[in-house]
Design a protein around this motif. Structure first.
Motif, mmCIF file in Angstrom:
data_model
loop_
_atom_site.group_PDB
_atom_site.id
_atom_site.type_symbol
_atom_site.label_atom_id
_atom_site.label_comp_id
_atom_site.label_asym_id
_atom_site.label_seq_id
_atom_site.Cartn_x
_atom_site.Cartn_y
_atom_site.Cartn_z
ATOM 1 N N UNK A 69 -8.906 7.325 -11.300
ATOM 2 C CA UNK A 69 -8.469 6.463 -11.323
ATOM 3 C C UNK A 69 -7.864 6.007 -9.742
ATOM 4 N N UNK A 70 -7.127 7.301 -9.529
ATOM 5 C CA UNK A 70 -5.885 7.494 -7.983
ATOM 6 C C UNK A 70 -7.094 7.262 -7.085
ATOM 7 N N UNK A 71 -6.793 6.999 -5.882
ATOM 8 C CA UNK A 71 -7.664 6.921 -4.758
ATOM 9 C C UNK A 71 -7.180 8.423 -4.315
ATOM 10 N N UNK A 72 -6.416 9.293 -4.636
ATOM 11 C CA UNK A 72 -5.943 9.900 -3.901
ATOM 12 C C UNK A 72 -7.011 11.482 -4.576
ATOM 13 N N UNK A 73 -7.651 11.017 -5.554
ATOM 14 C CA UNK A 73 -7.696 12.236 -6.179
ATOM 15 C C UNK A 73 -9.729 11.562 -5.592
ATOM 16 N N UNK A 166 0.636 6.366 -14.467
ATOM 17 C CA UNK A 166 0.309 5.691 -14.445
ATOM 18 C C UNK A 166 -0.717 4.059 -13.426
ATOM 19 N N UNK A 167 -1.090 2.829 -14.561
ATOM 20 C CA UNK A 167 -1.109 2.083 -13.692
ATOM 21 C C UNK A 167 -0.364 0.379 -14.316
ATOM 22 N N UNK A 168 -0.069 0.549 -12.586
ATOM 23 C CA UNK A 168 0.913 -1.194 -12.379
ATOM 24 C C UNK A 168 0.933 -1.716 -12.361
ATOM 25 N N UNK A 169 0.388 -3.121 -12.128
ATOM 26 C CA UNK A 169 -0.091 -4.388 -11.786
ATOM 27 C C UNK A 169 -0.008 -6.060 -11.749
ATOM 28 N N UNK A 170 -0.363 -6.180 -10.909
ATOM 29 C CA UNK A 170 0.002 -7.987 -11.040
ATOM 30 C C UNK A 170 1.408 -8.588 -11.478
ATOM 31 N N UNK A 171 2.431 -7.686 -10.905
ATOM 32 C CA UNK A 171 3.868 -8.419 -10.490
ATOM 33 C C UNK A 171 3.810 -10.070 -10.617
ATOM 34 N N UNK A 403 -3.550 1.870 -3.210
ATOM 35 C CA UNK A 403 -3.887 2.068 -1.944
ATOM 36 C C UNK A 403 -3.706 3.236 -1.646
ATOM 37 N N UNK A 404 -3.862 4.584 -0.743
ATOM 38 C CA UNK A 404 -3.412 5.930 -0.431
ATOM 39 C C UNK A 404 -1.853 6.044 -0.780
ATOM 40 N N UNK A 405 -1.629 7.414 -1.701
ATOM 41 C CA UNK A 405 -0.300 7.207 -1.649
ATOM 42 C C UNK A 405 0.664 6.957 -2.703
ATOM 43 N N UNK A 406 0.034 6.329 -3.583
ATOM 44 C CA UNK A 406 1.068 5.241 -4.614
ATOM 45 C C UNK A 406 1.254 6.198 -6.020
ATOM 46 N N UNK A 407 1.840 6.524 -6.556
ATOM 47 C CA UNK A 407 2.142 7.284 -7.785
ATOM 48 C C UNK A 407 1.176 7.403 -9.059
#
Length: 553
Positions: A69-73, A166-171, A403-407
């Protein structure tokens, strides 16, 4: 004799190790075959670290990383694809495409173009695969062009505690930045939809003196996916998405009362359509126009942006597609109409995207929407950038991105717009209506009438019944009467004359009402309006008048 025994022991240990490595590889490949990539990945890594050199093992490890799920992975799969290509033959031709797309996500664009060129050579006899490759190449060139001219934006992670692993979106943020709601993916823990690893939930946070409160779950009674879809400029109404067993997803509304939210009710009119997916929406400050995303019949392809308008008789008109200037054969989603009612932001994986979903802007000029403009780097990246919301004053915007670098897989971000960004000529009136004797809010309706057009009622606002708070946004060069009906009091009119300003203006009002009694009988009322002007150039003129508009009672 000792040397022979030692040699035999070494051979035994070697074959035992090889046997264990082969066993782990076989276990990993069984999990890979059933698409259990998370469980297969550590077994592949252990087998490779123990000496497995099969190109197929490296390729499948790269795929396991690609599915994270994580782009860094995800980009950790790059060296495994590179090794597989370098050392092996007979691998799927798609490996060059997989590698090229990971290079793209990693913003290594020159290498991405090389890998994609190799893929094009491998599939030149397959028109469908060649089209996919050409689109990816075009995306790389878009990224090169946009990243070579970065915009004057600095992207910041959300200041509160919303972002997690985890995932947070659509603020969804109110026009005055007083409330933010967002969708979060959280582990299921057997609470609902037991087959799903993660479930969608809606959280809300409030801005208290510049600091965001701890996010609070809004309980939505549904066994299916739920999520934020939009919020009214005053923050009083939240539009949410709810899926269903026979419904791809529809749009509902919940209403704020203090810190509580009502149960969902279906949005009115023809916004939702059977067997179609409706995902997100945005409503104008006057409540008369709703922009929404849908894959209904009659669109240009995938999700399109549509709008519906409130008619004079109180019903909603048939939805109208925004047309080919905005919509493409790809997906256009997450419309946000700014309170100026002529600036539209949306998400698309079409147009000149630089990778995944990008954020675009279009303006309504001369009766039509302008060609969408990519918001540019670093708002957009080669990852997915979505769900853009701009505050009423045009100074700050919120969005989400993986994007890269997120939690986590997706996080919430904000940008402060440059000082030279275009000004927004709007007047935002915030206020509170209170009972002077009790100090408590009064249930109220506010009817806004355009004095020049002399329309009976231009639009209606409902202050928060538990706090008395209201927020009204008005365009420049207008003269309005605001007829205010508070429970237990006579109607009264507040005249608001908006100058023809070319800048944003904010006014705060506190209105207090007090009944005048003689011998326990109400013989009149005292209305007090205190204005606080957040502007030094020109004041909005306000004037209080008594009124007896019986038709509005």
């Amino acid at each position: 004799m000792k040397k022979i025994i030692f040699f035999l022991l070494t051979i035994a240990i070697f074959f035992k190790s090889v046997g264990q490595d082969t066993k782990k590889l076989q276990e990993a490949q069984k999990l890979f075959a059933i698409k259990s990539f998370d469980k297969a990945l550590p077994l592949y890594i252990e087998a490779i670290q123990s000496g497995v050199k099969e190109p197929l093992a490296f390729y499948q490890t790269g795929i396991c990383y690609q599915k994270q799920q994580n782009i860094d992975d995800q980009v950790k799969g790059i060296p495994y694809f590179e090794t597989a290509i370098k050392t092996g033959k007979g691998l799927p031709s798609s490996i060059s495409l997989d590698l090229g797309l990971l290079y793209l996500k990693n913003e290594d664009l020159d290498k991405a173009l090389i890998a994609l060129s190799e893929y094009k050579n491998a599939v030149k006899a397959d028109p469908k695969a060649l089209n996919v490759a050409n689109q990816a190449v075009e995306t790389c060139h878009n990224a090169i062009a946009l990243m070579s001219l970065p915009r004057n934006f600095t992207v910041h992670p959300f200041q509160g505690t919303a972002n997690s692993k985890f995932t947070e979106y659509n603020p969804c943020v109110s026009a005055d930045e007083s409330v933010i709601a967002y969708t979060a993916l959280r582990p299921n823990n057997g609470r609902t939809r037991s087959g799903d690893k993660f479930i969608e939930e809606i959280y809300v946070s409030y801005n208290k003196s510049g600091s965001w409160t701890e996010p609070k779950l809004i309980p939505i009674a549904s066994d299916y996916n739920v999520g934020t879809a939009g919020i009214s400029p005053d923050g009083q109404k939240m539009m949410i998405y709810i899926g269903g067993i026979n419904d791809p997803g529809s749009l509902y509304q919940i209403t704020k009362e203090g810190d509580d939210w009502s149960k969902p009710s279906i949005l009115p009119g023809n916004i939702n359509s059977p067997s179609s997916l409706e995902t997100t929406c945005s409503i104008t400050p006057d409540g008369k126009t709703i922009y929404f995303a849908s894959d209904r019949v009659g669109g240009k392809g995938g999700l399109d942006i549509w709008k519906t308008e409130l008619k004079a008789n109180g019903t909603w008109g048939a939805p109208v597609n925004l047309g080919p200037d905005v919509n493409t054969s790809a997906n256009e989603d997450a419309p946000f109409i700014h309170p100026d009612q002529k600036t539209l932001f949306f998400t698309s994986d079409g147009h000149n995207t630089m990778g995944g979903n990008d954020i675009f802007k279009s303006s309504f000029v001369g009766g039509k929407w302008t060609k969408p403009e990519n918001m540019g780097y670093p708002v957009n990246t080669t990852a997915n950038d979505n769900y853009f919301t701009l505050l009423a004053d045009g100074k700050r915007a919120y969005f989400s991105s993986d994007r890269k670098g997120g939690q986590g897989a997706q996080d919430i971000y904000y940008i402060d717009m440059p000082e030279n960004a275009s000004t927004v000529p709007l007047t935002m009136i915030k206020g509170k209506i209170l009972n002077a004797e009790t100090g408590k809010p009064i249930p109220t309706k506010m009817y806004v009438i355009d004095k020049e057009t002399k329309k009976d009622v231009e639009f209606v606002y409902d202050p928060d019944p538990k706090t008395g708070d209201y927020l009204i946004i008005l365009p420049p060069a207008k003269n309005y009467d605001i007829v205010i009906e508070s429970e237990g009091f006579l109607p009264y009119t507040l005249n608001v004359n908006i100058p023809n300003q070319d800048y944003f203006y904010e006014l705060y009002q506190q209105i207090t009402l007090k009944n005048i009694k003689q011998f326990d009988q109400v013989v009149g009322q005292e209305v007090s309006v205190k204005n606080a002007f957040y502007d030094t150039e020109q004041e909005v003129k306000t004037d209080l008048r008594k009124t007896h508009e019986a038709q509005l009672v």
